[in-house]
Structure formats: C-alpha cells, structure tokens
Motif scaffolding. Sequence first.
Motif, PDB file in Angstrom:
ATOM      1  N   ALA A 135     -50.632 -49.981   3.812  1.00  0.00           N
ATOM      2  CA  ALA A 135     -50.105 -48.826   3.818  1.00  0.00           C
ATOM      3  C   ALA A 135     -48.650 -48.500   3.294  1.00  0.00           C
ATOM      4  CB  ALA A 135     -50.332 -48.218   5.276  1.00  0.00           C
ATOM      5  N   ILE A 136     -47.792 -49.562   3.600  1.00  0.00           N
ATOM      6  CA  ILE A 136     -46.331 -49.558   3.248  1.00  0.00           C
ATOM      7  C   ILE A 136     -46.206 -49.644   1.693  1.00  0.00           C
ATOM      8  CG2 ILE A 136     -44.030 -50.538   3.528  1.00  0.00           C
ATOM      9  CD1 ILE A 136     -44.909 -50.966   6.554  1.00  0.00           C
ATOM     10  N   VAL A 137     -46.861 -50.678   1.195  1.00  0.00           N
ATOM     11  CA  VAL A 137     -46.542 -51.324  -0.248  1.00  0.00           C
ATOM     12  C   VAL A 137     -47.554 -50.591  -1.323  1.00  0.00           C
ATOM     13  CG1 VAL A 137     -45.830 -53.776   0.623  1.00  0.00           C
ATOM     14  CG2 VAL A 137     -48.128 -53.268  -0.156  1.00  0.00           C
ATOM     15  N   LYS A 138     -48.342 -49.953  -0.933  1.00  0.00           N
ATOM     16  CA  LYS A 138     -49.497 -49.471  -1.727  1.00  0.00           C
ATOM     17  C   LYS A 138     -48.738 -48.449  -2.838  1.00  0.00           C
ATOM     18  CE  LYS A 138     -51.212 -45.866   1.071  1.00  0.00           C
ATOM     19  NZ  LYS A 138     -51.773 -44.367   0.694  1.00  0.00           N
ATOM     20  N   ASP A 139     -47.661 -47.688  -2.385  1.00  0.00           N
ATOM     21  CA  ASP A 139     -47.224 -46.774  -3.360  1.00  0.00           C
ATOM     22  C   ASP A 139     -45.757 -47.254  -3.927  1.00  0.00           C
ATOM     23  OD1 ASP A 139     -48.938 -44.779  -2.336  1.00  0.00           O
ATOM     24  OD2 ASP A 139     -47.790 -44.251  -0.582  1.00  0.00           O
ATOM     25  N   LEU A 140     -45.652 -48.681  -3.779  1.00  0.00           N
ATOM     26  CA  LEU A 140     -44.489 -49.259  -4.633  1.00  0.00           C
ATOM     27  C   LEU A 140     -44.905 -49.556  -6.233  1.00  0.00           C
ATOM     28  CD1 LEU A 140     -43.360 -51.903  -2.073  1.00  0.00           C
ATOM     29  CD2 LEU A 140     -42.342 -49.573  -2.630  1.00  0.00           C
ATOM     30  N   SER A 168     -44.728 -51.857  -7.931  1.00  0.00           N
ATOM     31  CA  SER A 168     -45.500 -53.104  -8.323  1.00  0.00           C
ATOM     32  C   SER A 168     -46.961 -53.290  -8.218  1.00  0.00           C
ATOM     33  CB  SER A 168     -44.821 -54.310  -7.897  1.00  0.00           C
ATOM     34  OG  SER A 168     -44.789 -54.349  -6.453  1.00  0.00           O
ATOM     35  N   TRP A 169     -47.305 -52.130  -7.195  1.00  0.00           N
ATOM     36  CA  TRP A 169     -48.780 -52.380  -6.754  1.00  0.00           C
ATOM     37  C   TRP A 169     -49.777 -51.108  -7.431  1.00  0.00           C
ATOM     38  CZ3 TRP A 169     -50.913 -55.893  -4.397  1.00  0.00           C
ATOM     39  CH2 TRP A 169     -50.180 -57.008  -3.669  1.00  0.00           C
ATOM     40  N   GLN A 170     -48.847 -50.426  -8.478  1.00  0.00           N
ATOM     41  CA  GLN A 170     -49.474 -49.278  -9.076  1.00  0.00           C
ATOM     42  C   GLN A 170     -50.421 -49.775 -10.414  1.00  0.00           C
ATOM     43  OE1 GLN A 170     -49.441 -45.886  -8.223  1.00  0.00           O
ATOM     44  NE2 GLN A 170     -48.536 -46.735  -6.293  1.00  0.00           N
ATOM     45  N   PRO A 171     -51.334 -48.902 -10.669  1.00  0.00           N
ATOM     46  CA  PRO A 171     -51.933 -49.315 -12.032  1.00  0.00           C
ATOM     47  C   PRO A 171     -50.891 -49.525 -13.285  1.00  0.00           C
ATOM     48  CG  PRO A 171     -52.776 -47.233 -11.468  1.00  0.00           C
ATOM     49  CD  PRO A 171     -51.748 -47.939 -10.172  1.00  0.00           C
ATOM     50  N   GLN A 172     -51.321 -50.489 -13.880  1.00  0.00           N
ATOM     51  CA  GLN A 172     -50.409 -50.415 -14.944  1.00  0.00           C
ATOM     52  C   GLN A 172     -50.942 -49.705 -16.113  1.00  0.00           C
ATOM     53  OE1 GLN A 172     -50.154 -54.620 -16.535  1.00  0.00           O
ATOM     54  NE2 GLN A 172     -49.772 -55.477 -14.517  1.00  0.00           N
ATOM     55  N   TYR A 173     -52.171 -49.223 -15.994  1.00  0.00           N
ATOM     56  CA  TYR A 173     -52.902 -48.143 -17.066  1.00  0.00           C
ATOM     57  C   TYR A 173     -53.509 -47.039 -16.619  1.00  0.00           C
ATOM     58  CZ  TYR A 173     -51.889 -52.513 -19.824  1.00  0.00           C
ATOM     59  OH  TYR A 173     -51.513 -53.595 -20.440  1.00  0.00           O
ATOM     60  N   PRO A 174     -53.636 -46.002 -16.934  1.00  0.00           N
ATOM     61  CA  PRO A 174     -54.275 -45.045 -16.424  1.00  0.00           C
ATOM     62  C   PRO A 174     -55.883 -45.291 -16.197  1.00  0.00           C
ATOM     63  CG  PRO A 174     -53.263 -44.147 -18.193  1.00  0.00           C
ATOM     64  CD  PRO A 174     -53.018 -45.496 -18.071  1.00  0.00           C
ATOM     65  N   ALA A 175     -56.452 -44.840 -15.163  1.00  0.00           N
ATOM     66  CA  ALA A 175     -57.854 -45.346 -14.650  1.00  0.00           C
ATOM     67  C   ALA A 175     -58.888 -45.427 -15.754  1.00  0.00           C
ATOM     68  CB  ALA A 175     -58.366 -44.102 -13.626  1.00  0.00           C
TER      69      ALA A 175
END
Length: 167
Positions: free
Chosen positions: A35-40, A42-49
Amino acid sequence: MRPSGANDADVIVRALEEYKQKHGREKFGYEHVWAIVKDLPSWQPQYPANQTSTGSVAGTASGSEEVFPRPIGRKAAKRKSKERYSNDDHVESEYGPFENLDEMLEKYRQIRKESDGKKLESDERKMEMKEYKILMKDTSNMTEQQLANHLEYCNDIRRRRQNAKRS
C-alpha cells in the motif's frame, strides 16, 4: 497479464489467491508495505498499459500515449556524480581548490593550537589529581623510610604549587 475488465483491486485479489495456493495456508504478510510502495516510481509501469516493450502500441495507430520515465539506477547515479566532478568547469582560478590554502592552513593551525591547549589543560588536571591523592595518602601504615620519602615528595609538590601560583 490483466484480464479484460479487471481493475487494480481485482488484480490484487487474484495475486493473493495465487500466493495462497502456491504457499499453502501461509498468508501474504506485506500488504501494508505494498500500500505504501505501489505509488513510487520504481513500481510504476514502464510503459502504458497497451504498449509493449518494443515500442508498438496495441490498439492505437498514433502511439501518442505517455511513456513513464524509468527512475535512475544506482550505477547511473554514480556515473553521473563522477562526471560532474571530473569536468574542469568548476575550477574558477588557476589554483583551483587550493586558492585559499593559506586561509585553510591558518584555520587548521588555530584549531590544532586550541585542541593542544585543551589537552594540556586536561593533562595538568590529571597531574593535579594524582598529586592530590599523594598528599592525602594514609601514612599510618608506612615504615619510617617510606614516611620520610612521602614527606619529601609532598614538600616538593607543595613547593611546585607555590611557584606556579606566583607566576
């Protein structure tokens, strides 16, 4: 892969079910961390969906969707830092970082002098404490020779202290 029509909550529920199946009765213990790190970044997708790693965008002709920048890695950050200091652009004079060497040397000498003075005061204080212990030593169990030596040393200490007070 995300099934068609599934939102983030559905994906998390499915992942937790798969984890439970794989590890038996053991529950995933890091949901609070996710819940804490999901918005950082480094955890975001590198490319759009709907974009693949090769750059082609599935279902769109223009490919105008935003690409998320990947955070800088440890090695790249080190390299960037070294490059910044290896360039000669930061040298402002012909002497470079040694321009104020005299000032730095004088400051060093002053600090050294102050610390030497403090050490000297500390050593003097220790010596005074040792001499005080000698002056206050119990002489009741001393032999005549020991007592004579002790009194001679005590008189020497007293003379030195008197001379120190005069100067």
